[in-house]
Enzyme design. Sequence first.
Site, PDB file in Angstrom:
ATOM      1  N   ASN A 215       0.914  -1.160   0.000  1.00  0.00           N
ATOM      2  CA  ASN A 215       0.000   0.000   0.000  1.00  0.00           C
ATOM      3  C   ASN A 215       0.949   1.204   0.000  1.00  0.00           C
ATOM      4  O   ASN A 215       1.718   1.375   0.945  1.00  0.00           O
ATOM      5  CB  ASN A 215      -0.810  -0.047   1.295  1.00  0.00           C
TER       6      ASN A 215
ATOM      7  N   CYS B 136      -6.234   5.357   7.746  1.00  0.00           N
ATOM      8  CA  CYS B 136      -5.461   4.394   6.955  1.00  0.00           C
ATOM      9  C   CYS B 136      -4.460   3.681   7.864  1.00  0.00           C
ATOM     10  O   CYS B 136      -3.529   4.303   8.383  1.00  0.00           O
ATOM     11  CB  CYS B 136      -4.727   5.132   5.841  1.00  0.00           C
TER      12      CYS B 136
ATOM     13  N   ASN C  84     -15.240   0.216   1.982  1.00  0.00           N
ATOM     14  CA  ASN C  84     -14.186  -0.637   1.433  1.00  0.00           C
ATOM     15  C   ASN C  84     -14.712  -2.070   1.475  1.00  0.00           C
ATOM     16  O   ASN C  84     -15.565  -2.395   2.318  1.00  0.00           O
ATOM     17  CB  ASN C  84     -12.919  -0.529   2.286  1.00  0.00           C
TER      18      ASN C  84
ATOM     19  N   ARG D  12     -12.203   1.907  -1.400  1.00  0.00           N
ATOM     20  CA  ARG D  12     -12.896   3.171  -1.667  1.00  0.00           C
ATOM     21  C   ARG D  12     -11.838   4.286  -1.741  1.00  0.00           C
ATOM     22  O   ARG D  12     -10.871   4.269  -0.984  1.00  0.00           O
ATOM     23  CB  ARG D  12     -13.836   3.400  -0.471  1.00  0.00           C
TER      24      ARG D  12
ATOM     25  N   CYS E 170      -4.570  -3.536   2.722  1.00  0.00           N
ATOM     26  CA  CYS E 170      -5.289  -2.453   3.399  1.00  0.00           C
ATOM     27  C   CYS E 170      -5.281  -2.748   4.903  1.00  0.00           C
ATOM     28  O   CYS E 170      -5.830  -3.775   5.344  1.00  0.00           O
ATOM     29  CB  CYS E 170      -6.717  -2.386   2.859  1.00  0.00           C
TER      30      CYS E 170
HETATM   31  N1  LIG Z   1      -5.344   1.685   2.813  1.00  0.00           N
HETATM   32  C1  LIG Z   1      -5.927   2.052   4.021  1.00  0.00           C
HETATM   33  C2  LIG Z   1      -7.360   2.468   4.048  1.00  0.00           C
HETATM   34  C3  LIG Z   1      -7.512   3.859   3.453  1.00  0.00           C
HETATM   35  C4  LIG Z   1      -8.895   4.453   3.619  1.00  0.00           C
HETATM   36  C5  LIG Z   1      -9.924   3.795   2.757  1.00  0.00           C
HETATM   37  N2  LIG Z   1      -9.589   3.720   1.378  1.00  0.00           N
HETATM   38  C6  LIG Z   1     -11.251   4.541   2.967  1.00  0.00           C
HETATM   39  O1  LIG Z   1     -11.553   5.506   2.248  1.00  0.00           O
HETATM   40  O2  LIG Z   1     -12.000   4.167   3.867  1.00  0.00           O
HETATM   41  C7  LIG Z   1      -5.517   1.184   5.190  1.00  0.00           C
HETATM   42  O3  LIG Z   1      -4.404   0.643   5.135  1.00  0.00           O
HETATM   43  O4  LIG Z   1      -6.228   1.114   6.188  1.00  0.00           O
END
Ligand SMILES: N[C@@H](CCC[C@H](N)C(=O)O)C(=O)O
Length: 264
Positions: free
Chosen positions: A13, A73, A169, A188, A197
């Site tokens: 990521n 995140c 997500n 998302r 993630c």
């Molecule tokens: N990659 C992230 C999550 C990022 C937020 C997600 N895309 C959202 O909009 O809810 C992680 O590692 O937690």
Amino acid sequence: MEISFYKYQGTGNDFVMIDDRSEAFPEKDLLLVQKLCDRKFGVGADGLILIRNKTGFDFEMVYYNADGSQSMCGNGARCAVSFSKFLGIIESETHFLAIDGPHEAEITNDIIHLKMGNVSSLSNAGQDYFVNTGSPHHVRFVDNLDQYPVVAEGAKVRYADTYKPSGTNVNFVSAIAEDEIHVRTYERGVENETLSCGTGVTACALVYGSRNELREVKIQTPGGNLKVRFSENADGSFQNIFLIGPAQQVFEGKIEILNSENLN
Ligand SMILES: N[C@@H](CCC[C@H](N)C(=O)O)C(=O)O
């Protein structure tokens, strides 16, 4: 304006990381965020993170998805901890603020133990589950995860009426051992599958661990391996949740931003 940035990745990521303690970054310029994260016209990343000063904390992590939206995140937070150590803001332990509240973390030999926020409950979502681990996550157990159409099926759930207007997500999970799962996630804000993630694998580990009476779950993602530890209370809530895994600096660079560049 010249912006110095670093690129970090946490189990694949990837994030543009900016030391913004001077608060010079135009945080409301979401076109600039989108442009920096663009893989063809910019640096390329799943998200962008600003490290800022915050009274009462070692730092604040300000996180943007690649489309400029904001959420918590987990992998980004592990990278932010590693970056803050690189910048000399912290040593091996830290207390910092993110969009979902305060977090603690410890870093040893490039492995970050990140304390996540408490989770009040796991909800049923039809045959699947929904968990908020700082970001919203739908969790579905599937067979043949390697062949599963994560983007097509993930988009259906992400845009489903039940999750409107903000969406969710979507994580697809298969058990691969008694205490180990394989997870692929549609994110998302990236609107694609990412290699990992952090808040997503945390959600999956809580569901799998709770169903199988485990307090530690190993996770394989397309971008690498993570671990989640937690305790579950009698009322079905969770605390002492730790997301554990590596984070790495990949490269550094500078970008010249012309004033009018993001207007078109
Ligand atoms: N990659 C992230 C999550 C990022 C937020 C997600 N895309 C959202 O909009 O809810 C992680 O590692 O937690």
